[in-house]
Scaffold this motif. Structure first.
Motif, short mmCIF file in Angstrom:
data_model
loop_
_atom_site.label_atom_id
_atom_site.label_comp_id
_atom_site.label_asym_id
_atom_site.label_seq_id
_atom_site.Cartn_x
_atom_site.Cartn_y
_atom_site.Cartn_z
N VAL A 1 37.06 94.01 83.16
CA VAL A 1 38.09 93.23 82.48
C VAL A 1 37.89 93.37 80.98
O VAL A 1 36.76 93.33 80.49
CB VAL A 1 38.04 91.75 82.91
CG1 VAL A 1 36.67 91.12 82.64
CG2 VAL A 1 39.14 90.94 82.24
N ALA A 2 38.98 93.58 80.26
CA ALA A 2 38.91 93.80 78.81
C ALA A 2 40.05 93.06 78.12
O ALA A 2 41.09 92.78 78.73
CB ALA A 2 38.96 95.29 78.49
N LEU A 3 39.83 92.77 76.86
CA LEU A 3 40.78 91.99 76.07
C LEU A 3 40.96 92.63 74.70
O LEU A 3 39.98 92.86 73.98
CB LEU A 3 40.23 90.56 75.91
CG LEU A 3 41.06 89.54 75.14
CD1 LEU A 3 42.26 89.12 75.98
CD2 LEU A 3 40.21 88.31 74.81
N GLN A 4 42.20 92.91 74.33
CA GLN A 4 42.49 93.51 73.02
C GLN A 4 42.45 92.43 71.94
O GLN A 4 42.93 91.31 72.15
CB GLN A 4 43.86 94.18 73.04
CG GLN A 4 44.21 94.93 71.77
CD GLN A 4 45.61 95.55 71.84
OE1 GLN A 4 46.43 95.17 72.66
NE2 GLN A 4 45.88 96.50 70.95
N TYR A 5 41.91 92.76 70.77
CA TYR A 5 41.84 91.80 69.66
C TYR A 5 42.40 92.37 68.36
O TYR A 5 42.45 91.67 67.35
CB TYR A 5 40.39 91.34 69.44
CG TYR A 5 39.41 92.47 69.26
CD1 TYR A 5 39.16 93.01 67.99
CD2 TYR A 5 38.73 93.01 70.34
CE1 TYR A 5 38.28 94.05 67.83
CE2 TYR A 5 37.84 94.05 70.18
CZ TYR A 5 37.61 94.57 68.93
OH TYR A 5 36.73 95.60 68.77
N SER A 6 42.79 93.64 68.35
CA SER A 6 43.27 94.25 67.11
C SER A 6 44.08 95.49 67.44
O SER A 6 44.00 96.03 68.54
CB SER A 6 42.08 94.61 66.22
OG SER A 6 42.48 95.36 65.08
N TYR A 7 44.88 95.94 66.45
CA TYR A 7 45.54 97.24 66.53
C TYR A 7 44.83 98.28 65.66
O TYR A 7 45.13 99.47 65.73
CB TYR A 7 46.98 97.16 66.02
CG TYR A 7 47.86 96.15 66.70
CD1 TYR A 7 48.20 96.29 68.05
CD2 TYR A 7 48.38 95.06 66.01
CE1 TYR A 7 49.02 95.36 68.68
CE2 TYR A 7 49.21 94.14 66.62
CZ TYR A 7 49.53 94.29 67.95
OH TYR A 7 50.34 93.38 68.58
N LEU A 8 43.93 97.83 64.79
CA LEU A 8 43.40 98.66 63.71
C LEU A 8 42.18 99.47 64.14
O LEU A 8 41.45 99.09 65.06
CB LEU A 8 43.02 97.77 62.52
CG LEU A 8 44.14 96.92 61.94
CD1 LEU A 8 43.59 95.98 60.88
CD2 LEU A 8 45.24 97.79 61.35
N GLN A 9 41.92 100.55 63.42
CA GLN A 9 40.68 101.29 63.61
C GLN A 9 39.51 100.34 63.37
O GLN A 9 39.59 99.42 62.57
CB GLN A 9 40.61 102.46 62.63
CG GLN A 9 41.62 103.55 62.88
CD GLN A 9 41.26 104.41 64.09
OE1 GLN A 9 40.11 104.44 64.51
NE2 GLN A 9 42.23 105.12 64.62
N SER A 10 38.39 100.60 64.07
CA SER A 10 37.26 99.66 64.03
C SER A 10 36.78 99.40 62.60
O SER A 10 36.49 98.25 62.24
CB SER A 10 36.11 100.19 64.88
OG SER A 10 36.42 100.12 66.25
#
Length: 552
Positions: free
Chosen positions: A316-325
Motif C-alpha cells: 500500500v502506498a500514498l502519494q504526497y507530491s507531484y514534484l521531483q524528490s
C-alpha cells in the motif's frame, strides 16, 4: 577612500582571477557521477565564480580592516606569474580530465570518452561565470546605494554593515520567495497536469482486486500517473511461477493519489479501506511503501519481493507530491514525513486489530525521499508493544535523521559508505553486494539500508565545503575513483551537481538501484522459506536479464 562596497564593486581582482582559475581546475577532477562536457562547463562556471567571489570578499575584508596590502606595483610583479601557474594547472588538469571521467565510466560499465571537449566546457563555463559575476556586481551596486542612503542618518561604518545586511536579506527574499515560489508553482502546475494525464493506451483495470477498477473505492483517474503505472504493472501469478517454478498468488497493490480525498488523514484512511477490500490484510506479507516525490514506487524493489514470496504480498502506498524528490525536499520538506506517519499510523492501527496469529508480517519500504518519509513514520510509543517486523530503506537522502545517527554510531573500523553496527541484530547496511554480516544472528525486528557508494543523494554533506566527508576516507567504495580528492567549496559544488545527474547512469550505480541488488536485502529482512542457492541463482539471472533489457 573607497568604502568596502565601492572597493568590492569597482575593482577587478587579479588574485580573484587566479583563484577562480584554480577552482576551475579543481572542478575537472572526478566526483561520484561522470559528467558530460556541458555539465562540466556549467560546474566550472559556478566554481570560477565561487573562487573569484571568495577571494574578493577576503580582499575586501582585509581592506576594510586596514591591514597591510600589496602596492599596485608589487601586485603587477606578483599576480602575472601566479596567473601563469594557474593557467598551467588548468591545462594539466584539462589534459587529465578525460582519464578521470573514464575511471568513473569504467566502474559503471559505460564506454570511454576520447576527450573532454575543452571548447564546450569553456563556452558554458564562461557564460555561467559571467552571468553569476554580473549578478554579484548588481547586488554590490544595490548594497552601495543602500549604504549611502543609510549613511545619511548613521555613521559610515555602521551604514556599510547595515547596507550589506539589507541587501543580503532582500536578495534572499527575492531568490527564495518570488523566484523560487514562482518556479515551483510553474513546475507544480506542469507536474500536476502530467500526473492527471491518462494515456490512451492505459486502460482502467477490470479485476476486482485491482485498485482503480469498477469495484474499487478509488477512481482510476485519482490514482495519478505513477499510481496507475504501479497498479497496472503488478506481475501475474503465471509470470512469477515461470521464474520461481512454484505456484504463486496474485500480488496486491493499493495506491492512493493526491486527488483521491481532500485531506491527508482521509487519504490514509481510504488506503486502509481499499487494502481491506482487496484482502491485503490476509496476505503473508504487508508492505507500507512510501514513493519518491513524484509518486513513483520502484518496480526494482517490489518485483523481487513479490517473487521471493510467490505473490503472497500486499503493498500500500500514498502519494504526497507531484514534484521531483530534490525539489519537494527543498520546498515541502515535511510533506514526506507527514504522509509517512499518516499512512503507517492508519495501517498499523488496523493491523493491531487483527488476531496476532493471523495478521500479516508488517514491513516498511521507501526509496530516496520515500525512505526519508518512511523512517520518519516510526514513532516509538506506537511501536513498543506491537513493533513492525522490519524495513528496507533504499538510497536514504542525507537529511534523514535516523540514518545520520546510525552512520555516526557505526563501528570505528567500518567505512561511512558501508557502516557496521556491533552485533547487527536490528540494523544492517549493504550496497547490494556486501555488508549484511552473514552468519550473525538477527533480532525480532530487521532493518536494512541499501545504499550505493556512488549515490550523491545519500552522501552529499552540507559541510563538505569546509571539511572532508568521512566516506572519502580509505577504504572507499569500489566504484569511487581513487583520484577523487577533497577541495574546499569545490567538492560541495561537485556533489551538488552529482545529485542533479544521479539518475543519468546505468542501473546499479548512482541513485538507480538495480532489481538484483534488492534480492539480498529482502531475503535478510523478510526471510522467505525454501530458497536454495540454485533457485536464488535462477532468480538473479532473471532480474539481471531484465536489467540488461531496460538499460538497452
Amino acid at each position: 577612500m573607497l568604502s568596502f562596497l565601492d572597493w568590492f564593486d569597482r575593482r577587478t581582482s587579479g588574485m580573484g582571477l587566479v583563484i577562480g582559475a584554480l577552482f576551475v581546475a579543481g572542478s575537472l577532477t572526478p566526483s561520484l557521477i561522470p559528467r558530460s562536457p556541458e555539465i562540466q562547463g556549467i560546474l566550472a562556471g559556478f566554481c570560477f565564480a565561487a573562487g573569484y567571489g571568495v577571494t574578493v570578499l577576503a580582499e575586501a575584508l582585509w581592506h576594510y580592516l586596514h591591514l597591510p596590502r600589496l602596492t599596485t606595483r608589487q601586485a603587477r610583479w606578483v599576480v602575472p606569474p601566479l596567473g601563469g601557474v594557474a593557467l598551467a594547472v588548468v591545462t594539466v588538469f584539462l589534459l587529465r580530465a578525460a582519464d578521470w571521467q573514464n575511471d568513473i565510466r569504467a566502474a559503471m560499465q559505460l564506454p570511454a570518452v576520447e576527450g573532454v571537449a575543452p571548447l564546450v566546457i569553456a563556452g558554458w563555463g564562461t557564460g555561467v561565470a559571467a552571468g553569476l559575476l554580473i549578478g554579484f556586481k548588481l547586488l554590490a551596486a544595490l548594497g552601495r546605494y543602500a549604504s549611502r542612503r543609510i549613511a545619511q542618518v548613521l555613521p559610515p561604518r555602521q551604514a556599510y554593515v547595515l547596507g550589506i545586511a539589507v541587501t543580503a536579506l532582500l536578495a534572499y527574499q527575492i531568490a527564495s520567495g518570488v523566484l523560487v515560489r514562482g518556479m515551483v508553482r510553474s513546475i507544480d502546475r506542469s507536474a500536476q497536469a502530467l500526473d492527471d494525464l491518462v494515456p490512451a493506451d492505459q486502460v482502467a483495470p477490470g479485476q476486482q482486486w485491482q485498485t482503480g477498477s469498477p469495484a474499487s473505492l478509488l477512481a482510476w483517474q485519482d490514482l495519478g500517473r505513477e499510481g496507475r503505472a504501479f497498479v497496472s504493472q503488478a506481475p501475474l501469478p503465471q509470470a512469477i511461477s515461470e521464474v520461481t517454478g512454484q505456484p504463486a498468488r496474485q500480488p496486491l497493490r493499493v495506491y492512493v493519489g493526491l486527488n483521491a480525498a481532500r485531506t491527508l488523514a482521509e487519504r490514509a484512511e481510504l488506503a486502509v479501506q481499499e487494502l481491506d477490500r482487496v484482502g491485503g490484510f490476509e496476505r503473508a506479507v504487508l508492505v507500507v511503501g512510501m514513493p519518491t516525490g513524484t509518486g513513483w514506487i520502484d518496480p526494482a524493489a517490489m518485483e523481487p519481493l513479490e517473487h521471493l514470496h510467490h505473490g503472497d504480498v500486499a503493498t500500500v502506498a500514498l502519494q504526497y507530491s507531484y514534484l521531483q524528490s530534490w525539489i519537494s525536499l527543498l520546498v515541502q520538506p515535511d510533506d514526506a514525513a507527514e504522509a509517512g506517519r499518516a499512512l503507517f499510523g492508519a495501517v498499523h492501527r488496523r493491523w493491531q486489530q487483527l488476531p496476532e496469529e493471523s495478521r500479516p508480517r508488517l514491513y516498511l519500504y521507501g526509496l530516496s525521499l520515500g525512505a526519508h518519509g518512511s523512517q520518519q513514520s516510526l514513532r516509538l510509543h506506537e511501536m513498543l508493544d506491537r513493533p513492525i517486523d522490519g524495513a528496507l530503506w533504499v538510497g536514504p537522502p542525507f537529511v534523514s535523521p535516523l540514518w545520520q545517527t546510525l552512520t555516526a554510531e557505526r563501528d570505528p573500523d567500518s567505512p561511512a559508505w558501508l557502516p557496521r553496527l556491533t552485533t547487527g541484530e536490528v540494523v544492517r547496511f549493504t550496497d547490494g553486494r556486501q555488508g549484511l554480516q552473514e552468519g550473525a544472528p538477527w533480532g525480532d525486528v530487521r532493518i536494512v539500508y541499501l545504499q550505493y557508494g556512488s549515490d550523491p543523494i545519500v552522501f552529499f554533506r552540507t559541510d563538505s565545503a569546509i571539511r572532508q566527508p568521512d566516506w572519502m576516507r580509505a577504504p572507499r567504495a569500489p566504484e569511487v575513483s581513487d583520484d577523487l580528492r577533497w577541495y574546499p567549496i569545490i567538492t560541495e559544488l561537485q556533489l551538488a551537481f552529482d545529485m542533479a545527474i544521479a539518475l543519468d547512469v546505468p542501473m546499479g550505480h548512482g541513485h538507480r538501484y538495480a532489481y538484483v541488488d534488492h534480492i539480498g536485502p529482502w531475503l535478510a529482512v523478510t526471510d522467505p522459506p525454501g530458497w536454495t542457492p540454485q533457485r536464488l541463482d535462477a532468480l538473479r539471472a532473471h532480474f539481471l536479464q531484465k536489467q540488461a533489457d531496460l538499460d538497452h
